[in-house]
Design a protein around this motif. Sequence first.
Motif, PDB file in Angstrom:
ATOM      1  N   THR A  95       0.857  -1.186   0.000  1.00  0.00           N
ATOM      2  CA  THR A  95       0.000   0.000   0.000  1.00  0.00           C
ATOM      3  C   THR A  95       0.886   1.227   0.000  1.00  0.00           C
ATOM      4  O   THR A  95       1.867   1.293   0.738  1.00  0.00           O
ATOM      5  CB  THR A  95      -0.911   0.028   1.244  1.00  0.00           C
ATOM      6  OG1 THR A  95      -1.752  -1.119   1.235  1.00  0.00           O
ATOM      7  CG2 THR A  95      -1.778   1.277   1.273  1.00  0.00           C
TER       8      THR A  95
ATOM      9  N   ALA B 127       0.317   5.449   0.383  1.00  0.00           N
ATOM     10  CA  ALA B 127      -0.717   6.405   0.775  1.00  0.00           C
ATOM     11  C   ALA B 127      -0.114   7.790   0.943  1.00  0.00           C
ATOM     12  O   ALA B 127       1.054   7.936   1.291  1.00  0.00           O
ATOM     13  CB  ALA B 127      -1.377   5.964   2.081  1.00  0.00           C
TER      14      ALA B 127
ATOM     15  N   HIS C 127      -6.833  12.003   2.741  1.00  0.00           N
ATOM     16  CA  HIS C 127      -5.815  11.037   2.339  1.00  0.00           C
ATOM     17  C   HIS C 127      -6.319  10.212   1.162  1.00  0.00           C
ATOM     18  O   HIS C 127      -7.522  10.095   0.922  1.00  0.00           O
ATOM     19  CB  HIS C 127      -5.416  10.118   3.503  1.00  0.00           C
ATOM     20  CG  HIS C 127      -6.248   8.876   3.605  1.00  0.00           C
ATOM     21  ND1 HIS C 127      -7.429   8.820   4.309  1.00  0.00           N
ATOM     22  CD2 HIS C 127      -6.085   7.650   3.062  1.00  0.00           C
ATOM     23  CE1 HIS C 127      -7.934   7.603   4.216  1.00  0.00           C
ATOM     24  NE2 HIS C 127      -7.149   6.874   3.457  1.00  0.00           N
TER      25      HIS C 127
ATOM     26  N   ALA D 229      -5.167   6.327  -0.679  1.00  0.00           N
ATOM     27  CA  ALA D 229      -4.320   5.142  -0.577  1.00  0.00           C
ATOM     28  C   ALA D 229      -4.634   4.183  -1.721  1.00  0.00           C
ATOM     29  O   ALA D 229      -5.784   4.019  -2.104  1.00  0.00           O
ATOM     30  CB  ALA D 229      -4.531   4.435   0.756  1.00  0.00           C
TER      31      ALA D 229
END
Length: 159
Positions: free
Chosen positions: A46, A48, A63, A65
Amino acid sequence: INTEDTGLFNNNSYIAQLNFLTDGIFDAAITYIGAGDADDGQAESTIAGLVNFDFGGFQVGGHYASTQVQDGDDVDSYMGGVAFSDFLGAGNEFGVYGGISPVILPEGADDIDPVLVEAYYKINVNEFFNFTPAIIYADNDTDGDTSNVYGAVRAQFNF
């Protein structure tokens, strides 16, 4: 004991984060999370990013991701929100944020976008203690009645 399937250096994951924190208007962070041995259908990595703009009396942030799934589709998630400082008292904060939560689907399943929204009010009791009641709305975006409303209380002690 370090065997093929267990041990200190097997089935691991790792994280790296770079923060840019200022006393001014702009804060940001980038995070990378990796899995050493992801099986099919599991999150492999991941990446982000998070940004926050502090305008003094209120903040706006969010945010994004992206998660890569081993032998599967990529999964995206994002959230955004606002917070108001010193709301109804010095040190208190009222905020609302919401967005799409990540979900890894089985092969052939319909695409869904689970929604999550939270409203909270942080009450600053004194310089050492605050607590935050919150209301959380979640909708899993599946067939049937899948929406839920939750209550939560967080407490923070500062030493």
